[in-house]
Design a protein around this motif. Sequence first.
Motif, mmCIF file in Angstrom:
data_model
loop_
_atom_site.group_PDB
_atom_site.id
_atom_site.type_symbol
_atom_site.label_atom_id
_atom_site.label_comp_id
_atom_site.label_asym_id
_atom_site.label_seq_id
_atom_site.Cartn_x
_atom_site.Cartn_y
_atom_site.Cartn_z
ATOM 1 N N ILE A 59 0.851 -1.201 0.159
ATOM 2 C CA ILE A 59 -0.107 0.034 -0.222
ATOM 3 C C ILE A 59 0.975 1.223 -0.103
ATOM 4 C CG2 ILE A 59 -1.361 1.388 1.240
ATOM 5 C CD1 ILE A 59 -3.250 -1.329 2.133
ATOM 6 N N ASN A 60 1.958 1.353 0.743
ATOM 7 C CA ASN A 60 2.695 2.528 0.906
ATOM 8 C C ASN A 60 3.259 2.815 -0.431
ATOM 9 O OD1 ASN A 60 2.277 3.139 3.671
ATOM 10 N ND2 ASN A 60 3.959 1.939 4.287
ATOM 11 N N THR A 61 3.873 1.787 -1.249
ATOM 12 C CA THR A 61 4.288 1.809 -2.583
ATOM 13 C C THR A 61 3.521 2.317 -3.502
ATOM 14 O OG1 THR A 61 6.074 0.242 -2.094
ATOM 15 C CG2 THR A 61 5.835 0.889 -4.330
ATOM 16 N N MET A 62 2.438 1.763 -3.605
ATOM 17 C CA MET A 62 1.240 2.226 -4.607
ATOM 18 C C MET A 62 0.694 3.521 -4.154
ATOM 19 S SD MET A 62 0.712 0.247 -7.048
ATOM 20 C CE MET A 62 -1.108 0.258 -7.628
ATOM 21 N N ARG A 63 0.732 4.096 -3.083
ATOM 22 C CA ARG A 63 0.256 5.400 -2.616
ATOM 23 C C ARG A 63 1.175 6.359 -3.083
ATOM 24 N NH1 ARG A 63 -0.689 4.606 2.375
ATOM 25 N NH2 ARG A 63 -2.921 4.391 2.499
ATOM 26 N N GLU A 64 2.403 5.957 -2.907
ATOM 27 C CA GLU A 64 3.648 7.061 -3.336
ATOM 28 C C GLU A 64 3.561 7.071 -4.886
ATOM 29 O OE1 GLU A 64 8.149 6.714 -4.179
ATOM 30 O OE2 GLU A 64 7.275 5.402 -2.682
ATOM 31 N N LEU A 65 3.061 5.964 -5.726
ATOM 32 C CA LEU A 65 3.148 6.085 -7.010
ATOM 33 C C LEU A 65 1.727 6.729 -7.775
ATOM 34 C CD1 LEU A 65 4.347 2.330 -8.030
ATOM 35 C CD2 LEU A 65 5.321 4.446 -8.466
ATOM 36 N N ALA A 66 0.720 6.477 -6.851
ATOM 37 C CA ALA A 66 -0.591 6.961 -7.199
ATOM 38 C C ALA A 66 -0.593 8.659 -7.016
ATOM 39 C CB ALA A 66 -1.752 6.751 -6.344
ATOM 40 N N ASP A 67 0.279 9.154 -5.861
ATOM 41 C CA ASP A 67 0.476 10.483 -5.698
ATOM 42 C C ASP A 67 1.234 11.132 -6.978
ATOM 43 O OD1 ASP A 67 -0.944 10.338 -3.432
ATOM 44 O OD2 ASP A 67 0.562 10.348 -2.116
ATOM 45 N N LYS A 68 2.440 10.367 -7.337
ATOM 46 C CA LYS A 68 3.010 10.799 -8.400
ATOM 47 C C LYS A 68 2.051 11.086 -9.720
ATOM 48 C CE LYS A 68 6.781 11.950 -10.767
ATOM 49 N NZ LYS A 68 7.420 13.241 -10.508
ATOM 50 N N TYR A 69 1.269 10.088 -9.864
ATOM 51 C CA TYR A 69 0.448 10.005 -11.073
ATOM 52 C C TYR A 69 -0.407 11.255 -10.970
ATOM 53 C CZ TYR A 69 -2.676 8.396 -14.759
ATOM 54 O OH TYR A 69 -3.354 8.141 -16.024
ATOM 55 N N ALA A 70 -0.853 11.461 -10.071
ATOM 56 C CA ALA A 70 -1.985 12.495 -9.617
ATOM 57 C C ALA A 70 -1.199 13.968 -9.855
ATOM 58 C CB ALA A 70 -2.318 12.522 -8.125
ATOM 59 N N THR A 71 0.199 14.077 -9.735
ATOM 60 C CA THR A 71 0.782 15.298 -10.121
ATOM 61 C C THR A 71 0.659 15.517 -11.695
ATOM 62 O OG1 THR A 71 2.912 14.257 -10.030
ATOM 63 C CG2 THR A 71 2.200 15.265 -8.063
ATOM 64 N N LEU A 72 0.821 14.425 -12.173
ATOM 65 C CA LEU A 72 0.855 14.448 -13.749
ATOM 66 C C LEU A 72 -0.546 14.586 -14.391
ATOM 67 C CD1 LEU A 72 3.694 11.999 -14.247
ATOM 68 C CD2 LEU A 72 3.927 14.396 -14.243
ATOM 69 N N HIS A 73 -1.542 14.309 -13.818
ATOM 70 C CA HIS A 73 -2.806 13.925 -14.133
ATOM 71 C C HIS A 73 -3.708 14.657 -13.050
ATOM 72 C CE1 HIS A 73 -0.792 10.830 -16.180
ATOM 73 N NE2 HIS A 73 -1.821 11.025 -17.385
ATOM 74 N N PRO A 74 -4.001 16.059 -12.867
ATOM 75 C CA PRO A 74 -4.638 16.693 -11.996
ATOM 76 C C PRO A 74 -6.350 16.164 -11.873
ATOM 77 C CG PRO A 74 -3.320 18.237 -12.895
ATOM 78 C CD PRO A 74 -3.058 17.107 -13.647
ATOM 79 N N GLY A 75 -6.638 15.871 -10.814
ATOM 80 C CA GLY A 75 -7.931 15.433 -10.894
ATOM 81 C C GLY A 75 -8.030 13.904 -10.303
ATOM 82 N N PHE A 76 -6.893 13.250 -10.619
ATOM 83 C CA PHE A 76 -7.026 11.729 -10.402
ATOM 84 C C PHE A 76 -6.641 11.501 -8.861
ATOM 85 C CE2 PHE A 76 -4.256 8.145 -9.581
ATOM 86 C CZ PHE A 76 -5.261 7.185 -9.856
ATOM 87 N N LYS A 77 -7.177 10.426 -8.302
ATOM 88 C CA LYS A 77 -6.952 10.054 -7.042
ATOM 89 C C LYS A 77 -7.220 8.623 -7.025
ATOM 90 C CE LYS A 77 -8.103 10.910 -2.058
ATOM 91 N NZ LYS A 77 -8.815 11.400 -1.232
ATOM 92 N N LEU A 78 -6.243 7.952 -6.159
ATOM 93 C CA LEU A 78 -6.608 6.523 -5.789
ATOM 94 C C LEU A 78 -7.117 6.228 -4.192
ATOM 95 C CD1 LEU A 78 -6.406 3.406 -6.655
ATOM 96 C CD2 LEU A 78 -3.975 3.358 -5.874
ATOM 97 N N HIS A 79 -8.221 5.915 -4.373
ATOM 98 C CA HIS A 79 -9.020 5.785 -2.959
ATOM 99 C C HIS A 79 -8.491 4.458 -2.237
ATOM 100 C CE1 HIS A 79 -11.483 6.221 0.648
ATOM 101 N NE2 HIS A 79 -12.155 5.279 0.155
#
Length: 447
Positions: A59-79
């Motif tokens: 979860i910690n690794t995927m959370r980090e990657l999801a946050d990075k993806y969100a900076t490149l795609h504003p409006g994205f969030k992994l819940h």
Amino acid sequence: MRRTFTAAVVAMALCLAPALAGCGTDSHGVDAGDVAPTGAVKPREISWLLSRPADGAVINTMRELADKYATLHPGFKLHFITTPDRPSYIQKYETLAAADKLPELFDTDATPFARKLAEHGRMMDAGRLLRSIGLYDRYRPAALDYQRFDDGSLYMIPFEYQAEFFWYNKALFRKAGIHPPRSLGDFPERCRALRKVGVTPIALDGQDQWPLERYAAYQPFRVAGPGYIRQLKKGQAKFSDAAGRKSAAWLSALGKAGCFQKGFSSVGYADAQNRFTSGKAAVYNIGTWELPSLATTALDPSVRDDVDFFRLPVTQGSVTAANEFVAPSGIGMAVNSHTYDPLVRDFLKFALTRYPARYAATGELSPTSDVKTVVPKNATPLYARAVAAADDVGKETAVPWDTQLDPTSNTKFQQELVLLAQGDISPSSFISTMDSVIARNAPRYAR
């Protein structure tokens, strides 16, 4: 890796099976094989229903990657919808599945229930998906095979990789004048020798039940291979067959030899681990997910240099090799075909491409073979040796039986195993009961 089923979960699974039987692929979503849908990537919030430690490396690794993806795609969030307790998770997962309300991503083992979802087009073809984004060949074959259904199809993506060994205390073995067993048949004699010098032979988490199921699976895996459980769960093989009789007799022998600690059925995961790490028990059968507790300076200095491991012993006439044993890749992640779109694909490509290296950097074993585990600075030499042994796994691997048997049979199986190991029932009684239970429930659950 801690797996248990409650009566409520069993009832839920059986109740939902008929509901799924009437399902088809709905009008929304995509076909399970349409892994590269056309269209724009439109950022939104997506969810992952999972059953993993909230503070774990996955979860910690995927959370980090999801946050990075969100900076490149504003409006994205992994819940993350986290339910670490496995029975509660299964109930939630199967309830949502029956109502067709599963989120974009969800955890599941390769169970009969999951197979029904796949048959009705509810899960994306993970094999095609991984191939389409150029990742399939990076995965360890054992990690992918663990996620497959019996027909070889792949609908779950692994996020971890483990190898299960028998950890042992060399000092306690020397005290008893014994060496690691060369065959499964050597266990009772080793246990009696350890008992004679006042040592608990094997630390067992009996409360969670799945660890004892591992022992039940070992003889059949060696004498008949992984095909036995696949046939058994369908009622096409029996415990009265040679492999089943071998298992029952061996479990009974382990109990008579006092292999497990007294009152093992009420001993939990943490207590079993503590018995071994404190030097009170000689053997502990567990996976590499426990390396931080067994092979680092976190381990009690009084036992640290005495801890070693051996692989699952073979048997006379074994059909599986010494380097073939339990090597699970944990619960897999499925992708909901009803909510799959260009965004989900794009995020998965982004995350899965980067995940292995980030995950391995935490000291974990990656499900892919193209990155090396970063051994922690506080590791003992045992850590690297265990990682190397985990990399040397043969073609066949033993699968946990609790993910194979139908829920009702599995619950009875767990209960009967305790009675068998305690000496409360005979091997013949165990065999008769389990053959009757599986014959009654397996066909109903498979429908």
